[in-house]
Design a protein around this motif. Sequence first.
Motif, PDB file in Angstrom:
ATOM      1  N   LEU A 132     -36.831  18.834 -70.250  1.00  0.00           N
ATOM      2  CA  LEU A 132     -36.573  20.500 -69.821  1.00  0.00           C
ATOM      3  C   LEU A 132     -35.112  21.234 -70.235  1.00  0.00           C
ATOM      4  O   LEU A 132     -35.882  22.467 -70.768  1.00  0.00           O
ATOM      5  CB  LEU A 132     -36.712  20.729 -68.056  1.00  0.00           C
ATOM      6  N   LYS A 133     -34.450  21.040 -70.003  1.00  0.00           N
ATOM      7  CA  LYS A 133     -33.245  21.769 -71.015  1.00  0.00           C
ATOM      8  C   LYS A 133     -33.850  22.110 -72.110  1.00  0.00           C
ATOM      9  O   LYS A 133     -33.057  23.155 -73.116  1.00  0.00           O
ATOM     10  CB  LYS A 133     -32.462  20.803 -70.653  1.00  0.00           C
ATOM     11  N   ALA A 134     -34.729  21.043 -73.278  1.00  0.00           N
ATOM     12  CA  ALA A 134     -34.413  20.901 -74.226  1.00  0.00           C
ATOM     13  C   ALA A 134     -35.643  21.399 -74.639  1.00  0.00           C
ATOM     14  O   ALA A 134     -35.273  22.541 -75.835  1.00  0.00           O
ATOM     15  CB  ALA A 134     -34.387  19.512 -74.869  1.00  0.00           C
ATOM     16  N   GLU A 135     -36.798  21.743 -73.915  1.00  0.00           N
ATOM     17  CA  GLU A 135     -38.020  22.943 -74.314  1.00  0.00           C
ATOM     18  C   GLU A 135     -37.894  23.675 -73.843  1.00  0.00           C
ATOM     19  O   GLU A 135     -38.129  24.754 -74.644  1.00  0.00           O
ATOM     20  CB  GLU A 135     -38.525  22.313 -73.021  1.00  0.00           C
ATOM     21  N   ARG A 136     -36.713  24.096 -72.522  1.00  0.00           N
ATOM     22  CA  ARG A 136     -36.215  25.896 -72.412  1.00  0.00           C
ATOM     23  C   ARG A 136     -35.323  26.315 -73.807  1.00  0.00           C
ATOM     24  O   ARG A 136     -35.257  26.987 -74.601  1.00  0.00           O
ATOM     25  CB  ARG A 136     -35.549  25.949 -71.168  1.00  0.00           C
ATOM     26  N   ALA A 137     -34.556  25.645 -74.232  1.00  0.00           N
ATOM     27  CA  ALA A 137     -33.403  25.561 -75.255  1.00  0.00           C
ATOM     28  C   ALA A 137     -34.275  26.255 -76.975  1.00  0.00           C
ATOM     29  O   ALA A 137     -33.913  26.999 -77.674  1.00  0.00           O
ATOM     30  CB  ALA A 137     -32.220  24.712 -76.019  1.00  0.00           C
ATOM     31  N   ALA A 138     -35.387  25.249 -76.852  1.00  0.00           N
ATOM     32  CA  ALA A 138     -36.210  25.887 -78.332  1.00  0.00           C
ATOM     33  C   ALA A 138     -37.142  27.082 -78.211  1.00  0.00           C
ATOM     34  O   ALA A 138     -36.894  27.870 -78.607  1.00  0.00           O
ATOM     35  CB  ALA A 138     -37.631  24.308 -78.143  1.00  0.00           C
ATOM     36  N   THR A 163     -30.392  26.936 -69.619  1.00  0.00           N
ATOM     37  CA  THR A 163     -30.541  26.170 -68.395  1.00  0.00           C
ATOM     38  C   THR A 163     -29.306  25.148 -67.947  1.00  0.00           C
ATOM     39  O   THR A 163     -28.378  24.883 -68.664  1.00  0.00           O
ATOM     40  CB  THR A 163     -31.717  25.028 -68.672  1.00  0.00           C
ATOM     41  N   ARG A 164     -28.674  25.794 -66.974  1.00  0.00           N
ATOM     42  CA  ARG A 164     -27.394  25.185 -66.641  1.00  0.00           C
ATOM     43  C   ARG A 164     -27.646  24.501 -65.623  1.00  0.00           C
ATOM     44  O   ARG A 164     -28.922  23.716 -64.461  1.00  0.00           O
ATOM     45  CB  ARG A 164     -26.135  26.268 -65.522  1.00  0.00           C
ATOM     46  N   VAL A 165     -27.208  22.718 -65.540  1.00  0.00           N
ATOM     47  CA  VAL A 165     -27.984  21.906 -64.612  1.00  0.00           C
ATOM     48  C   VAL A 165     -26.313  20.640 -63.260  1.00  0.00           C
ATOM     49  O   VAL A 165     -25.260  20.956 -64.242  1.00  0.00           O
ATOM     50  CB  VAL A 165     -28.034  20.480 -65.378  1.00  0.00           C
TER      51      VAL A 165
END
Length: 490
Positions: free
Chosen positions: A92-98, A103-105
């Motif tokens: 999910l973080k990768a998708e949002r980064a794209a 995204t912080r976790v």
Amino acid sequence: MDDGALTSDDLKTDRTSETGKTGANTRKVFVKTYGCQMNVYDSQRMGDALGRDGYEPTQSIEDADLVLLNTCHIREKAAEKIYSELGRIRDLKAERAARGLETRVAVAGCVAQAEGREIISRAPVVDLVIGPQTYHRLPDALARVARGEKVVETEYAVEDKFEELPKSERRQIIGRGVTAFLTVQEGCDKFCTFCVVPYTRGAEVSRPFAQVIEEARALADAGVREITLLGQNVNAWAGEDETGRAIGLGGLIHKLAVIPGLARLRYTTSHPRDMDEELVAAHRDLPSLMPYLHLPVQSGSDRILKAMNRRHTADDYLRLLDTIREARPDIALSGDFITGFPGETDEDFEATMRLVREVRYASAFTFKYSPRPGTPGAGMDGHVEESVKDARLQELNALLRRHQSEFAESLVGKRLSVLVEKPGRHPGQIAGRSPYLQPVVLPEAIGEIGDIVDVTITSTGPNSLLAEGMTKPDPASSRKDEAPTMRSVA
Ligand code: 5AD
Ligand code: SF4
């Protein structure tokens, strides 16, 4: 402490909740809570503190600028689930980064406390690991993350986190409804040999009397009608009242019972050794202390109780129940049980079944023994095969389930007080809880949310009681969130 549904296989294994509402142009936090009610309470406090820091809660993980997992470490599967969830969050973080979004976790709770930096090594997607005793430092820790640090905050804080945390705001309390949790005690000194809690949550600590009373008043002022006092060993609570007199949980409950607006009090989870006279007297004297007690026994075999370091026998427990029932004859019992503790024989298990037949619990939580690293149980001889643990769990569940439905049936035709909590699933209905925590479906005309109404129970649904005026629902359409009180975790 945990939940599920009526059969052990298809049970939800944790009290997972995803809270919140979305707002525009603000940072959003998605909080997912695993485990016990204390984690639910901690998540609320963390959410409230983040609110002060400009975060709006969201129920959609895809929209979250911050994903916060509040974790449970009580059984192996609970911890493993966190790692698989972190795998999904990495994608999910990768998708949002794209999409150009950061995204912080953050991982909080007992897995954070137990595993610390190891979590970041195993799941580099994690930016922040924060333990249950340090979560008041969350905003500050996030500021460090924003500066590019990976942060691990698991040292026990010297300061009192409850003093440091901002008070929950009235609108935040109101948003959570007419029932509330209030943590009054944390940690455990009992060292049951199966349990990680003394290691993850540390020594027993009671919140000061004045702090508890102040928080309870704020809850009542915001419209809360029922408070459940929480602690890993809640009945070990000890403090001094406003006159400096030493009191225990029973004394505290006496003081809470006079707060205007508070109509119902509960407490969980208790150890049999800490059920003192003052607390039993509170059950006798205070109608607002609900006649429902969660008092785990774990096993009915003295040999196993000794190996578990429970510090009481089956008979001690049964005599204690006699005393409590004398004080409050209508009290209903709930318990926790573990099947397949190391060395448990068929006879030991039979002793558990005998105890259950004698007590006739109104509800229960059942678990297969799960060896936890670092606990004495894990190193004991005589580990029981999974298939045996499982067969015993099924047998125990069948008996507990029978008692549970017999208890529900015994209420048909009786009048019960019900706290109205939320709209019902179908038009014309509202939903509430009985004194024994059972969901009750009521006709809408009977009252408003927050009212306590007296109703006659006319029948039992799959997971609920039906009050006069309600017809039996189609079992296929029963509410998912009307959790039954018999819960089992594999
Ligand atoms: N294995 C199985 N069940 C456990 N519990 C705690 N530790 C373990 C373990 N290692 C159960 C106990 C306790 C409840 C919260 O969880 O029954 O009362
Ligand atoms: Fe764990 Fe026993 Fe303490 Fe309960 S009393 S938290 S089971 S060690």
